[in-house]
Write a protein that holds these residues in place. Sequence first.
Motif, PDB file in Angstrom:
ATOM      1  N   ASN A 233       0.859  -1.191   0.000  1.00  0.00           N
ATOM      2  CA  ASN A 233       0.000   0.000   0.000  1.00  0.00           C
ATOM      3  C   ASN A 233       0.894   1.239   0.000  1.00  0.00           C
ATOM      4  OD1 ASN A 233      -1.667   2.187   0.714  1.00  0.00           O
ATOM      5  ND2 ASN A 233      -3.107   0.819   1.751  1.00  0.00           N
ATOM      6  N   SER A 235       0.292   4.451   0.128  1.00  0.00           N
ATOM      7  CA  SER A 235      -0.013   5.473   1.131  1.00  0.00           C
ATOM      8  C   SER A 235       0.400   5.035   2.534  1.00  0.00           C
ATOM      9  CB  SER A 235      -1.517   5.794   1.106  1.00  0.00           C
ATOM     10  OG  SER A 235      -2.282   4.629   1.400  1.00  0.00           O
ATOM     11  N   GLU A 236       0.481   3.734   2.758  1.00  0.00           N
ATOM     12  CA  GLU A 236       0.896   3.222   4.063  1.00  0.00           C
ATOM     13  C   GLU A 236       2.418   3.240   4.212  1.00  0.00           C
ATOM     14  OE1 GLU A 236       0.892  -1.051   6.527  1.00  0.00           O
ATOM     15  OE2 GLU A 236      -0.347  -0.798   4.730  1.00  0.00           O
ATOM     16  N   ARG A 267       7.984   4.136   5.688  1.00  0.00           N
ATOM     17  CA  ARG A 267       7.521   3.549   6.946  1.00  0.00           C
ATOM     18  C   ARG A 267       7.491   2.030   6.761  1.00  0.00           C
ATOM     19  NH1 ARG A 267       3.996   8.354   6.511  1.00  0.00           N
ATOM     20  NH2 ARG A 267       2.577   7.129   5.204  1.00  0.00           N
ATOM     21  N   TYR A 320       5.642  -7.258   3.773  1.00  0.00           N
ATOM     22  CA  TYR A 320       4.198  -7.062   3.629  1.00  0.00           C
ATOM     23  C   TYR A 320       3.550  -8.183   2.821  1.00  0.00           C
ATOM     24  CZ  TYR A 320       5.222  -2.280   5.159  1.00  0.00           C
ATOM     25  OH  TYR A 320       5.646  -1.187   5.881  1.00  0.00           O
TER      26      TYR A 320
END
Length: 378
Positions: A233, A235-236, A267, A320
């Motif tokens: 993701n 945006s994550e 992040r 992830y």
Amino acid sequence: MPLLLRYRRYMGLLVMGIIGALLLSNLIPDPSGRYIWRGGQKGPDALWIERAHGQLQRLAFYLQDNFGFRASLPLVRTAIRDWANSPENGLIYVGRYGQLLWAGQNAAAQSAGSLLRKEAVERFAALMMALQRELAPEGTKVVVALPPNAQSVDLEQLPEWQDRFPAQTTEYSMLLDELKVRGVTAVDLRAVLRASPDSRRYLANDTHWTNLSSVLSFNAIMRAAGHPDWQVNVSEVVGPRGPYILGDLARTLRRSPPLPDTNQSLRLKEAGLPSPFVFYGRHEAKAFNGHGVRYADHGPRVLIIGDSYTLNTWVRLFAYTPVAEAAWMHISKTTYGSCDFDFADVKRFKPDLLIVARAERVFPCLNGAWPDHLPSPD
């Protein structure tokens, strides 16, 4: 009749003046010098003569760096070129809006299509087909995705003088055609990055891409590999832009760059445990030796064969995904070398997915390079 004509006297005075100025420059501290001591350090167990030699070496470096206008002359040269609006013919040149661009490894000519090393590109394509032929019986999927030169993506950043050169077929395009004919999956990361929501896909003062470009490229490869559910993701993972360390091009430029150094933050999840797998192939730089991360006891295994573009990020992005183990190794034994990695490491790792991601400017297999322990077409 005088011994010397008048104009020869003046010329002699001019030559003597230049020689005198050069000699004097060795006594005047360079205003652009950094005045730091470097090199020559010896361990506490070294002999006194070795320590003395080290101190003399430090003194030699200090005088070399800070006298004779060694630091100022390149700045004067750059200022004259800026004043004359003359394109840089060295390793660095400035784009239309201030981005620094790297010309080493023929990057500018390669991206413009004026350099086309057909045999070396075909050899790289043959290498990719050989990897696929050797690994397919074990169920390995091979995906090729070359991080492009900044000149191949940020076209609007190119300097005005480059507008005079018409677009031509490039090595990157030629390779994609070759891989398609040979049945090897490949991703055109030029198109992926040009579609980026960020107008600056590369670092302003560095040869490398931004963190956002790295993540977008990773996701494109996961789709091409048949694992769209392995995408992260954006945006994550990708945060806002912020100050970035001084880029490698700015350090080479030896002056304040036109644009500030910025990059998106990342992040990332905590890295998994180090992989127990040992890469026997060694690189000239210890930081580029093969390594891996173990995320789970069971699941797919992924190996990236690349360079500094993928070194510290892509292995972490697999945290992830359901991947059990992700590893990275350099495509060459030397930083700017060609295609001479150790295939035995690849065979022992037994990846389910093999990603080949060598930077565009150094991907061609030059001088007949070929991996160790892989049957050669020669």
